[in-house]
Design an enzyme around this catalytic site. Structure first.
Site, PDB file in Angstrom:
ATOM      1  N   LEU A 599       0.822  -1.211   0.000  1.00  0.00           N
ATOM      2  CA  LEU A 599       0.000   0.000   0.000  1.00  0.00           C
ATOM      3  C   LEU A 599       0.855   1.260   0.000  1.00  0.00           C
ATOM      4  CD1 LEU A 599      -2.708  -1.049   2.595  1.00  0.00           C
ATOM      5  CD2 LEU A 599      -2.828  -1.141   0.107  1.00  0.00           C
ATOM      6  N   GLY A 600       1.967   1.205   0.674  1.00  0.00           N
ATOM      7  CA  GLY A 600       2.852   2.371   0.733  1.00  0.00           C
ATOM      8  C   GLY A 600       4.273   1.936   0.978  1.00  0.00           C
ATOM      9  N   SER A 601       5.215   2.620   0.329  1.00  0.00           N
ATOM     10  CA  SER A 601       6.614   2.255   0.460  1.00  0.00           C
ATOM     11  C   SER A 601       7.442   3.501   0.694  1.00  0.00           C
ATOM     12  CB  SER A 601       7.097   1.530  -0.804  1.00  0.00           C
ATOM     13  OG  SER A 601       8.472   1.231  -0.712  1.00  0.00           O
ATOM     14  N   PHE A 604      12.447   3.556   4.576  1.00  0.00           N
ATOM     15  CA  PHE A 604      12.805   2.648   5.655  1.00  0.00           C
ATOM     16  C   PHE A 604      11.946   1.384   5.692  1.00  0.00           C
ATOM     17  CE2 PHE A 604      13.133   7.101   7.001  1.00  0.00           C
ATOM     18  CZ  PHE A 604      14.517   7.205   7.001  1.00  0.00           C
ATOM     19  N   GLY A 605      10.717   1.466   5.235  1.00  0.00           N
ATOM     20  CA  GLY A 605       9.835   0.317   5.310  1.00  0.00           C
ATOM     21  C   GLY A 605       8.654   0.472   4.396  1.00  0.00           C
ATOM     22  N   ASP A 818       4.022  15.450  14.205  1.00  0.00           N
ATOM     23  CA  ASP A 818       3.874  15.470  12.735  1.00  0.00           C
ATOM     24  C   ASP A 818       2.403  15.401  12.369  1.00  0.00           C
ATOM     25  OD1 ASP A 818       4.448  15.563  10.082  1.00  0.00           O
ATOM     26  OD2 ASP A 818       5.296  13.558   9.934  1.00  0.00           O
TER      27      ASP A 818
END
Length: 1089
Positions: A599-601, A604-605, A818
């Site tokens: 779903l998301g890259s 770091f991960g 954040d």
């Protein structure tokens, strides 16, 4: 008797030579020989004058008035000159002094020297001798005596002098008048003749300033002119008004000059005489002289100036040095050129025909005006360098002429050796040594040789290499005027020797040495050198890789929790997440988790879509999101992910945060299993539904909004699973992995049991007043019904839910650091959930994050105290909340549109700059933003108060509906809630209850207490967000540190056997999802953590 006097005079003159000399010096004689004589009115009289040379008469009347005066010359046998003056009818005008004088004694400056007789002609009707008008002006010098010339025609007539005060005492002489010291003013003479009074017209006494010496100054604006220009010369007389000034100049005869007089009385008396000669020619060259004479005294002064007029302008250059000059290296030297020119010249310097660019510290030029047409220009070398050599030219030019002078400058440089190399001659064994040297003057090259290598440190071991040695050839030739190359060739080198090249000139010498190795030894040295070079390259490469690895940004969890604060409020102790316990109840078996698409890259991960089997009893199959590190993660990043897991277990569940569902920490990589949010992040959701929002608010026309950085017309072709825009990189790029990487996810059919979703229609205008609404309309705010599109009340609902979520974090003393729309996700039922999405975001390429040392900061969302003082508090999160509101009501715009994060941005924030109201915000909402952006943190509202403020903008039933959904969530068997309970003894977080109802009531009552304590107000200085720190170990940033032992690679899927075990349940769940009209492909494309 009248004729006897001349005869006796002549006879006396002839007696001796001495008498003759005296005779030449004697005055003429007058007959009658009397001092004065009275002549009757209208009678005639004559006067005779005798002299040894020509004589003439001076008498009272002017030539115009002397019609009845006749003068004739008579001959005399005695050799004397005789002149007779006859008056036929005497009148009062004939009264006065008659003088006979020699013609050659008449001058303009002096009084006449001669014989005098005074004649009176009494007239009863004319008491005073008639005078001209100028005679009635009596000029007196300062405090000097003066004569008022009221002379009578009869010497016996009495006269008195009067002024405005009466009779003025003064001595009187009938020949001159009244003599005395008079004040300025009018005076009248009064006489009585036979009882009749006579008065003169007033004599005006005027005082003029005069000195015994003349102070004269002469000035010429210029002494050199061109033809056609106007010559101007002035003479000034100071402190004297009684002056007569005469000009003498070449053009005087032609009357070419124009004279003017100007009197200046302040601060002192000054008479300025100006001579102007227009259209000057060469003939006007010469001396210009002014002569001043005091009118009342014999005082003179003269000044002169020489003027030269040229046909046209000219330039003359006179250097003080030759055309070839030498300067030593680092020497300071000046080159002076004298220039005569008119009109004034423009002087410049060139080097090698290019305009000289001055170095402020090493080379300068200046021009000094010495006299009117004389100039001096200097070229200054402060510290001469070798590159200063060249051709220098001074150019002087004006409108009529151009002159230049060029000289060559050589910088004398000591000898230096540029290169010393040896050339091999292959197998023949011969070698040539080349020595290249430079210097000015050109250096000489001398060769020396040392055959015993061990003793070459001793100068006595070196011998000069002669030119004519067998098997050795030396030669030398120059490359240019400062570089020379010498060569020595050895026919054969059988053993190692040392060769020295010595280059020397007048300023210095330098030598360099090298060894010539026999060919048999050279191959061995070559191999050793190659190995050494390779080793150095390997070491340098390792160092570079280590530096790059250390400079690479590391993953750090943004959330921080306070453990305690010092009494003085200046020191804070933070909870070390690694010291928190990890409850094994959160552990989830890996074989119960099936991983799907990425779903998301990030750097770091990544976050992977997954299916969990057995997380809850009511939902045996649940779609989840799984956080994990990349296989290349460092131990510190694994520790950070474990810290995030422990903090999430510590915080507990809440409706408006992304809740932890479970984790896999054993026998493989760390997996954090969280809620799956159907609609993705809030930014993308706002972008996708912007058109529907604008269609419901016609007063907000569809216009191209610069804050989005995109064209709305292109939205149909844009994939909303991509969170970053290609043009400006405002949002993270959610790169999708290859679908073959994981086993495709199996979706569930049933809807969430803990989100009571009701659908109803509502629509509100952009500007509204709070009204009561039906329950169904309120429930529509917390539903998935998109038939009405996105409305303003939806935006307020998002705003309220974020405030409630942040209120919960604040109650746990947790600072987010954040908070932004990209970190707010939207689940089914339009439930807002706060998260930290940094792990799966490529912050290194995200323009919203600015590099500061080894970390990246969301500067546009940060409070001033966080940016400039590195202070993070719940109140700094309030500032970020205000930015989030701006994002929501600009429908996903980027804050501070068009502004780059640079020094200008920082200065604006310091000076109080704030963003304007976004297009879709009401004044009430914008007022909330402004409060959140107060520069003083303590004056910002808490999240508790923010929740109440936003709640007042929503319909009255909204809060009840929201609280019901929240309570249903807490009562449900949702994994995040269920895992906080202990099934065996009905205990909840260390508190034991008799039954489930008591537990729920206590939980509900605790909600309000939790909200009241939400505003911690802590000021948390977090050292790991220093704008420019070097990367530090995670243990240095907390009071306590620990090392995680979980180090393993990410598995790309689960075993097939596990999938087969769940196959029956999965197929049933898919059918349930089809029943409610949810497309599983949409869930993959439009959703993420």
């Amino acid at each position: 008797m009248g004729t006897s006097h001349p005869a006796f005079l002549v006879l006396g003159c002839l007696l001796t030579g001495l008498s003759l000399i005296l005779c030449q010096l004697s005055l003429p004689s007058i007959l009658p020989n009397e001092n004065e004589k009275v002549v009757q009115l209208n009678s005639s009289f004559s006067l005779r004058c005798f002299g040894e040379s020509e004589v003439s008469w001076q008498y009272p009347m002017s030539e115009e008035e002397s019609s009845d005066v006749e003068i004739r010359n008579e001959e005399n046998n005695s050799g004397l000159f005789v002149t007779v003056l006859e008056v036929s009818s005497a009148s009062a005008a004939h009264t006065g002094l008659y003088t006979c004088y020699y013609n050659h004694t008449q001058t303009e400056e002096n009084e006449l020297e001669g014989r005098h007789i005074y004649i009176y002609v009494p007239d009863p009707d004319v008491a005073f001798v008639p005078l001209g008008m100028t005679d009635y002006l009596v000029i007196v010098e300062d405090d000097d005596s003066a004569i008022i010339p009221c002379r009578t025609t009869d010497p016996e007539t009495p006269v008195t002098l009067h002024n405005s005060e009466g009779v003025v005492p003064a001595s009187y002489d009938s020949r001159q008048g009244f003599n005395g010291t008079f004040t300025v003013g009018p005076y009248i003479c009064e006489a009585t003749v036979k009882g009749k009074k006579f008065q003169t017209i007033p004599f005006n006494v005027y005082a003029l300033k005069a000195t015994s010496e003349l102070d004269l100054e002469m000035e010429a604006l210029k002494t050199v002119y061109k033809s056609g220009e106007t010559i101007v010369v002035t003479c000034a007389v100071f402190n004297n008004e009684v002056v007569d000034l005469q000009w003498t100049y070449p053009g005087e005869v032609k009357g070419k000059g124009i004279t003017m007089l100007e009197e200046i009385k302040v601060p002192s008396i000054k008479l300025v005489y100006t001579l102007t000669v227009p259209e000057a020619t060469v003939k006007d060259s010469g001396d210009y002289e002014c002569a001043a004479r005091q009118a009342t005294r014999e005082v003179k002064e003269m000044k002169k100036v020489t003027i030269s007029v040229h046909e046209k302008g000219f330039i003359e250059i006179k250097p003080t040095f030759s055309q070839l000059e030498a300067v030593n290296l680092h020497e300071v030297k000046h080159f002076v050129v004298e220039v005569r020119a008119y009109p004034p010249p423009r002087i410049s310097w060139l080097k090698n025909n290019l305009t000289l660019i001055e170095n402020l510290t090493e080379i300068t030029t200046d021009v000094e005006k010495i006299q009117e047409i004389r100039y001096r220009s200097k070229l200054k070398l402060i510290r001469a360098k070798e590159e200063d050599s060249g051709h220098y030219t001074i150019v002087a030019q004006n409108e009529d002429a151009v002159k230049s002078y060029t000289f060559e400058l050589l910088t004398q440089v000591p000898s230096s050796i540029l290169d010393l190399v040896d050339d091999h001659h292959g197998s023949t064994g011969g070698q040539t040594v080349r020595c290249t040297a430079e210097g000015t003057p050109l250096p000489d090259i001398e060769w020396m040789i040392c055959k015993d290598i061990k003793k070459c440190n001793n100068e006595t071991s070196w011998t000069i290499l002669a030119n004519n040695v067998s098997n050795i050839i030396t030669e030398i030739h120059s490359r240019d005027r400062s570089t020379v190359e010498g060569r020595v060739t050895f026919a054969k080198v059988e053993e190692t020797i040392a060769v020295r090249c010595l280059a020397k000139n007048l300023l210095g010498a330098e030598n360099r040495e090298l060894k010539l190795v026999a060919p048999t030894l050279r191959s061995e040295l070559t191999v050793a050198a190659a190995v050494l070079v390779l080793l150095v390259i390997v070491i340098i490469s390792l160092i570079v890789l280590v530096v790059i690895w250390k400079q690479k940004p590391r993953y750090e969890i943004r959330w921080r929790v306070i453990e305690s604060i010092s009494p003085d409020g200046h020191e804070y102790i933070y909870v070390d997440p690694m010291q928190l316990p990890y409850d094994s109840r959160w552990e989830f078996p890996r074989d119960g988790l099936v991983l799907g698409r990425v779903l998301g890259s990030g750097a770091f991960g990544k976050v992977v879509e997954g299916t969990a089997y057995g997380l809850s009893r009511s939902q045996p199959v649940m779609k989840v999101a799984v956080k994990m590190l990349k296989p290349t993660a460092r131990s510190s990043e694994k520790q950070a992910l474990m810290s995030e897991l422990k903090i999430m277990t510590h915080l507990g569940p809440h409706l408006n945060i992304v809740n932890l569902l479970g984790a896999c920490t054993k026998s493989g990589p760390i997996y954090i299993i969280t809620e799956y949010c159907f609609y993705g992040d809030l930014v993308n959701y706002l972008h996708k539904n912007r058109d529907s929002f604008l269609s419901h608010h016609p007063e907000k026309p569809k216009k191209e909004l610069d804050i989005f950085g995109l064209n709305p017309a292109d939205e149909s072709t844009r994939s909303y699973v991509i969170l970053s825009f290609e043009n400006n990189g405002d949002y993270m790029d959610m790169k999708q992995a290859d679908t073959t990487q994981y086993v495709p996810m199996l979706e569930r059919k049933e809807v969430s049991k803990y989100s009571d979703i009701q659908r109803s229609l509502y629509d509100r205008p952009a500007s509204y007043k709070k009204k009561s609404m039906l329950d169904s309309e309120v429930k529509n705010l917390l539903s998935d019904d998109n038939s009405e599109g996105l409305t303003l009340l939806d935006l307020l609902s998002f705003t309220y839910q974020v405030a409630r979520g942040m209120e919960f974090l604040a109650s746990k003393n947790c600072v987010h650091r954040d908070l932004a729309a990209r970190n707010v996700l939207l689940a089914q039922g339009k439930i807002v959930k706060i998260c930290d999405f940094g792990l799966a975001r490529d912050i290194m390429h995200d323009s919203n994050y600015v590099s500061k040392g080894s970390t990246f900061l969301p500067v546009k969302w940060m409070a001033p105290e966080s940016i400039f003082d590195n202070l993070y508090t719940t109140l700094s999160d309030v500032w970020s909340y205000g930015i989030l509101l701006w994002e929501i009501f600009s429908l996903g715009g980027t804050p501070y549109p068009g502004m780059m994060v640079d020094s200008t941005f920082y200065n604006k924030i310091k000076s109080g700059y704030r963003m304007a109201k976004p297009d879709h915000a009401t004044s009430e909402v914008y007022e909330i933003m402004v409060k959140c952006w107060n520069s003083e943190p303590e004056k910002r509202p808490s999240f508790y108060h923010l929740s109440e403020i936003v709640e007042n903008l929503l319909p009255g039933q909204y809060k009840k509906s929201y609280e019901k959904i929240h309570l249903d969530f807490l009562k449900s068997d949702h994994p995040a809630v269920a895992r906080m309970r202990v099934d065996s003894d009905n205990a909840y977080i260390g508190v034991t209850y008799k039954n489930e109802e008591d537990k729920l009531k206590d939980w509900e009552g605790g909600l309000d207490e939790q909200r009241l304590s939400a505003d911690s107000g802590y000021i948390i200085p977090l050292p790991d967000i220093d704008p420019v720190p070097e990367e530090e170990d995670l243990g240095k940033r907390n009071r306590h540190s620990s090392q995680t032992s979980e180090e393993s690679a990410i598995e790309t899927g689960s075993s097939s056997s596990t999938f087969i075990k769940r196959e029956d349940e999965t197929i049933e769940d898919i059918d349930m999802m089809d029943d409610i009209g949810i497309d599983s492909s949409d869930l993959v494309e439009d959703s993420f953590l």
